[in-house]
Design a protein around this motif. Structure first.
Motif, short mmCIF file in Angstrom:
data_model
loop_
_atom_site.label_atom_id
_atom_site.label_comp_id
_atom_site.label_asym_id
_atom_site.label_seq_id
_atom_site.Cartn_x
_atom_site.Cartn_y
_atom_site.Cartn_z
N ARG A 251 0.84 -1.20 0.00
CA ARG A 251 0.00 0.00 0.00
C ARG A 251 0.88 1.26 0.00
O ARG A 251 0.57 2.25 -0.67
CB ARG A 251 -0.92 -0.01 1.22
N SER A 252 2.00 1.20 0.73
CA SER A 252 2.90 2.35 0.78
C SER A 252 3.50 2.66 -0.59
O SER A 252 3.80 3.83 -0.89
CB SER A 252 4.02 2.09 1.79
N LEU A 253 3.67 1.64 -1.41
CA LEU A 253 4.23 1.85 -2.75
C LEU A 253 3.28 2.64 -3.64
O LEU A 253 3.71 3.29 -4.60
CB LEU A 253 4.54 0.51 -3.41
N ARG A 254 1.97 2.61 -3.32
CA ARG A 254 0.97 3.25 -4.18
C ARG A 254 0.35 4.50 -3.57
O ARG A 254 -0.18 5.33 -4.29
CB ARG A 254 -0.17 2.26 -4.49
N HIS A 255 0.39 4.63 -2.24
CA HIS A 255 -0.33 5.73 -1.59
C HIS A 255 0.40 7.06 -1.80
O HIS A 255 1.63 7.11 -1.76
CB HIS A 255 -0.46 5.45 -0.08
N PRO A 256 -0.34 8.16 -2.02
CA PRO A 256 0.32 9.46 -2.23
C PRO A 256 1.02 10.01 -1.00
O PRO A 256 1.92 10.85 -1.12
CB PRO A 256 -0.83 10.37 -2.68
#
Length: 478
Positions: A251-256
């Motif tokens: 999720r951290s790879l995609r979250h702004p």
């Protein structure tokens, strides 16, 4: 950035009092990470029938929530106002401290500790952000060093102060925060100017924060219950924790606005410093708890005697930190940290091989404790100062918060592993064997931390990959 922040009352700032108030906030948050260790045995005695695994949540509940909320609360304060965040954090911390002092049962105490940790997690990023906003760029480095020293003093003073207070009652360990907290709220409201980034600051990943918190808690639960649960249940809980952490990272790879920005971990020194501090703190937290429990439960020391016996080790830290700072100009930081970790490993092995049934503190405990304190003074300040050295200035505050997260996660794992290895020994022979095994585990983690620390040294000829600048971030040139 600070230069673009909205700073109210900048022309009327009394920087000395502001630094003092904000350093008190840092001191309060740091003190409760260490002061409760000495109260551990007395809390267990007061809440009779509770296992060591259950008691460990008094320490772990605080550390887990403290770790998880550092970055999110800092970013929320950037958006909605750092002074409001500081005052809210101080108020929550103070009220929760009073509630901890009045807790009628262990699990009420754990619940209030969780609330207390949420307040403490707000204190660190807000006080740092306000400090950086209050000082011009050329004076920030000295101000941040004083602010950081407050936490180091808390670590050194915590066991001794805790011992004095617990001698009256373990509840005073929490009660002492109340008058300090009230004074800090009143002084901060009057003296500290506000600053914020406004609507341009992004709202952090709160869902990811919740999942990471639950995953770390599950991992700690699986470790502390390893002696009580069937193997299948332990494996299931550990697997759920690892799946939660994997989901959090994806999720951290995609979250702004992720809690941990992947771009930061692409910076080599920062990555290895976080790995080193996590492994180091696993050993450090376990060693501190083991030392306190041995002195109180095997040697039957009083709380105040235990606190004073623990104090010489932490008192070595500021002295060696100064020496490490001078060495860093000529010796690679990875080597300094590795040397400190190896000294810590030698110290705990010396303790493990020296202890006997009859208390002989000066001969059996003190030498290893002093050697360990020397190692901590070389390793920990070096890791903390080196972690952000290759980060751009607009990432210093976030990077510092991530390093603190790693420290707290390491503390959770260290306490959990110490409790798991100790188990519930019966009689001196079983207890001695369990403690020796636990201290050897501490030594092994220190050796692994030493090897990991070698990766911290910056590769000067080849600069690290640049970290993209966000819309806003606090600048710190420490």
């Amino acid at each position: 950035m600070v230069e673009q922040s909205q700073v109210r009352g900048a022309g009327r700032i009394r920087r000395g009092p502001v630094l003092a108030v904000l350093s008190v906030a840092s001191f309060m948050a740091g003190l409760d990470l260490f002061i409760v260790n000495v109260a551990f045995t007395d809390i267990g005695r007061d809440f009779a029938g509770e296992s060591m695994a259950d008691l460990s949540w008094v320490l772990n509940g605080y550390a887990i929530v403290f770790a998880a909320l550092l970055v999110p609360l800092g970013r929320l304060a950037d958006r909605y106002g750092r002074k409001a965040g500081l005052l809210l954090g101080l108020t929550v911390f103070t009220l929760a401290s009073q509630a901890c002092a009045a807790a009628p049962s262990l699990w009420w105490l754990v619940a209030f500790r969780v609330v207390q940790a949420a307040g403490a997690a707000a204190l660190i990023p807000t006080s740092l952000g306000l400090l950086l906003s209050a000082y011009p760029a050329e004076r920030r480095g000295g101000a941040v060093r004083i602010w950081s020293a407050a936490s180091a003093i808390a670590a050194a003073a915590g066991p001794a102060v805790g011992g004095v207070l617990v001698d009256a009652s373990w509840r005073w360990v929490f009660e002492v925060n109340v008058p300090i907290g009230i004074a800090a709220v009143l002084l901060a409201a009057r003296l500290v100017p506000d600053s914020r980034e406004g609507v341009t600051a992004r709202v952090p990943d709160l869902v990811g924060t919740a999942v990471a918190t639950a995953a770390i808690a599950l991992l700690a639960l699986g470790v502390v219950k390893i002696n009580d649960w069937p193997g299948e249940r332990t494996v299931l809980v550990a697997a759920a924790a690892l799946l939660g952490l994997a989901w959090f990272w994806l999720r951290s790879l995609r979250h702004p606005a992720p809690v941990i920005e992947p771009a930061l971990l692409a910076v080599r020194t920062f990555l290895w410093s976080n790995a080193a501090v996590l492994l180091f703190t696993v050993a450090f937290a376990a060693n501190l708890l083991l030392g306190v429990l041995w002195m109180q439960q095997v040697w039957h020391y009083s709380p105040i005697r235990t606190g004073l016996a623990v104090a010489p080790g932490p008192l070595m830290v500021p002295v060696m930190a100064l020496i490490a700072g001078r060495l860093a100009a000529r010796v690679p930081v990875g080597l300094i940290t590795a040397a400190g970790c190896m000294l810590c490993a030698f110290g705990v092995v010396l303790i493990a091989t020296s202890l006997g049934p009859v208390p002989a503190y000066a001969a059996q405990m003190l030498p290893g404790w002093l050697i360990g304190g020397t190692g901590v003074g070389l390793a920990l300040p070096t890791i903390l100062s080196a972690a952000a050295v290759e980060l751009p200035s607009h990432r210093y505050a976030t990077g510092s918060a991530v390093v603190n997260m790693s420290r707290q996660i390491g503390a959770v794992l260290g306490v959990s592993l110490a409790v798991a290895v100790l188990g519930t020994p019966r009689g001196y022979t079983d207890a001695h064997t369990a403690y020796v095994h636990a201290w050897l585990m501490v030594g092994a983690f220190m050796v692994i931390a030493a090897i990991t620390a070698l990766g911290m040294t910056p590769r000067r000829p080849r600069p690290s990959r640049p970290v993209p600048e966000p819309e806003t971030e606090v600048i710190a040139r420490a």
